[in-house]
Design a protein around this motif. Structure first.
Motif, PDB file in Angstrom:
ATOM      1  N   PHE A 288     -28.165   0.348   4.077  1.00  0.00           N
ATOM      2  CA  PHE A 288     -29.173   0.340   5.136  1.00  0.00           C
ATOM      3  C   PHE A 288     -30.349   1.217   4.707  1.00  0.00           C
ATOM      4  O   PHE A 288     -30.268   1.914   3.687  1.00  0.00           O
ATOM      5  CB  PHE A 288     -28.583   0.812   6.468  1.00  0.00           C
ATOM      6  N   GLU A 289     -31.403   1.178   5.502  1.00  0.00           N
ATOM      7  CA  GLU A 289     -32.577   1.983   5.165  1.00  0.00           C
ATOM      8  C   GLU A 289     -32.841   3.017   6.234  1.00  0.00           C
ATOM      9  O   GLU A 289     -32.698   2.734   7.430  1.00  0.00           O
ATOM     10  CB  GLU A 289     -33.793   1.066   5.000  1.00  0.00           C
ATOM     11  N   LEU A 290     -33.206   4.208   5.815  1.00  0.00           N
ATOM     12  CA  LEU A 290     -33.633   5.252   6.749  1.00  0.00           C
ATOM     13  C   LEU A 290     -35.014   5.682   6.278  1.00  0.00           C
ATOM     14  O   LEU A 290     -35.122   6.412   5.280  1.00  0.00           O
ATOM     15  CB  LEU A 290     -32.662   6.435   6.729  1.00  0.00           C
ATOM     16  N   GLY A 291     -36.050   5.197   6.959  1.00  0.00           N
ATOM     17  CA  GLY A 291     -37.417   5.460   6.486  1.00  0.00           C
ATOM     18  C   GLY A 291     -37.540   4.959   5.064  1.00  0.00           C
ATOM     19  O   GLY A 291     -37.156   3.824   4.751  1.00  0.00           O
ATOM     20  N   PRO A 292     -38.021   5.812   4.163  1.00  0.00           N
ATOM     21  CA  PRO A 292     -38.245   5.368   2.787  1.00  0.00           C
ATOM     22  C   PRO A 292     -36.971   5.417   1.931  1.00  0.00           C
ATOM     23  O   PRO A 292     -36.998   5.046   0.765  1.00  0.00           O
ATOM     24  CB  PRO A 292     -39.256   6.384   2.260  1.00  0.00           C
ATOM     25  N   PHE A 293     -35.862   5.908   2.504  1.00  0.00           N
ATOM     26  CA  PHE A 293     -34.630   6.065   1.718  1.00  0.00           C
ATOM     27  C   PHE A 293     -33.733   4.833   1.893  1.00  0.00           C
ATOM     28  O   PHE A 293     -33.502   4.392   3.020  1.00  0.00           O
ATOM     29  CB  PHE A 293     -33.836   7.291   2.183  1.00  0.00           C
ATOM     30  N   LYS A 294     -33.253   4.324   0.769  1.00  0.00           N
ATOM     31  CA  LYS A 294     -32.233   3.278   0.827  1.00  0.00           C
ATOM     32  C   LYS A 294     -30.873   3.972   0.685  1.00  0.00           C
ATOM     33  O   LYS A 294     -30.686   4.790  -0.227  1.00  0.00           O
ATOM     34  CB  LYS A 294     -32.456   2.281  -0.322  1.00  0.00           C
ATOM     35  N   VAL A 295     -29.971   3.658   1.586  1.00  0.00           N
ATOM     36  CA  VAL A 295     -28.672   4.349   1.591  1.00  0.00           C
ATOM     37  C   VAL A 295     -27.573   3.329   1.370  1.00  0.00           C
ATOM     38  O   VAL A 295     -27.540   2.295   2.046  1.00  0.00           O
ATOM     39  CB  VAL A 295     -28.433   5.042   2.960  1.00  0.00           C
ATOM     40  N   SER A 296     -26.666   3.573   0.427  1.00  0.00           N
ATOM     41  CA  SER A 296     -25.457   2.756   0.369  1.00  0.00           C
ATOM     42  C   SER A 296     -24.247   3.679   0.377  1.00  0.00           C
ATOM     43  O   SER A 296     -24.338   4.865   0.018  1.00  0.00           O
ATOM     44  CB  SER A 296     -25.436   1.794  -0.818  1.00  0.00           C
TER      45      SER A 296
END
Ligand code: ZN
Ligand code: ZN
Length: 309
Positions: A141-149
């Protein structure tokens, strides 16, 4: 992207003269994008000081919108939250993301459970900030400019590793993780009579265990910074099997297999003094070289240390 450690200790806070250099606060990591965008991993006691820092440095720029990724809900990863200053400010928005719980409790219940009246004078719903909880699984998923897996780890409770991507850089956290092991093969080797063991099934279990360990390493493949569980030495681990943590030796191997650029050893055992960590750091760098690595920058995480990727 930059990372700063606010708490690096495992299990329980360890203040005192023997832990001044590396710090005694439990897990808390601040990540910043190039434009100062913020992401926090874990809410151990290090979160209290980070909260004070945010109030002094970020709040003057505008209301605080904070995403906190929880690896899991063991005490040492949530116990800083009741003392997190921004939670007491009405304009703050705080979003928790953490693993689903296999025991049927909601993430919100678990985090707020530590603020039940018997333990703490202020309830979660009395905090002034807008606080939300989102349960997550293995996903992206994305949190602002950060892509998180996320990736499940091997720990006595569901625990997530995180891979944070910002522009072309990545940071991966793999702590509160013990390498999977084949307990059937261990049982077999303990006993003299092997007649009642199904060797084929044990072999299948071995393949499964290998695949699970490989899956975790694949998750961290080629990362710029790997923050890895290094609670025990190989010798100490012998009496801590099943407690959910890795050894320094395993951390080095993981660094080599994943071909990470920097390897931060994290979640230090509470018994570890500054002196011991200093000595272990020297041995660890030597060991990493012996194990065939000359490129990875290996270091023990310490409070307030900032690492750029
Ligand atoms: Zn922990
Ligand atoms: Zn844990």
């Amino acid at each position: 992207m930059k990372l700063r450690f606010w708490g690096v200790r495992g299990s329980v806070p360890t203040p005192g003269p023997k832990t001044v250099k590396y710090g005694g606060n439990t897990s808390c990591i601040e990540i910043r994008g190039d434009k100062n965008e913020l992401l926090i991993i874990d809410a151990g006691t290090g979160l209290r000081e980070l909260g004070n820092y945010l109030i002094s440095n970020d709040l003057p720029e505008g209301p605080l919108h904070i995403n906190i990724l929880l690896t899991h809900t063991h005490w040492d990863h949530i116990q800083g939250f009741p003392f997190f200053g921004p939670a007491f400010i009405p304009s703050s928005k705080i979003n928790f993301h953490g693993p689903v719980n296999a025991m049927g409790k909601k993430l919100e219940e678990i985090v707020s459970g530590q603020m039940a009246y018997s333990y703490f004078p202020i309830k979660l719903n009395e905090l002034r900030a807008d606080i939300k909880f989102k349960e997550i699984r293995e996903e992206e998923f994305e949190l602002g400019p950060f892509k998180v897996s996320t990736c499940y780890l091997n720990h006595p409770i569901l625990c997530l590793g995180y891979r944070i991507t910002y522009k072309n850089k990545t940071i991966v956290t793999l702590y509160d993780n013990e390498p999977y092991r084949n307990i059937f093969a261990e049982k077999r080797s303990e006993q003299e009579n092997h007649d009642h063991f199904d060797d084929e099934a044990i072999h299948e279990a071995e393949q499964y265990v290998k695949a699970q360990n490989q899956k975790i390493l694949d998750f961290a493949e080629g990362t710029d910074l790997l923050v890895f569980d290094a609670q025990y030495t190989q010798e100490e681990y012998k009496t801590k099997v099943g407690w959910g943590h890795s050894t320094i030796e395993h951390a080095i191997q993981a660094g080599i297999f994943t071909r990470c650029k920097k390897l931060a050893l994290f979640h230090h055992d509470p018994v570890r003094s500054d002196k011991e960590l200093d000595a272990l750091q020297v041995q660890t760098i030597d060991k990493a070289k012996q194990m065939g690595d000359n490129n990875i920058i290996v270091f023990f995480a310490r409070e307030r240390l900032e690492v750029s990727v």
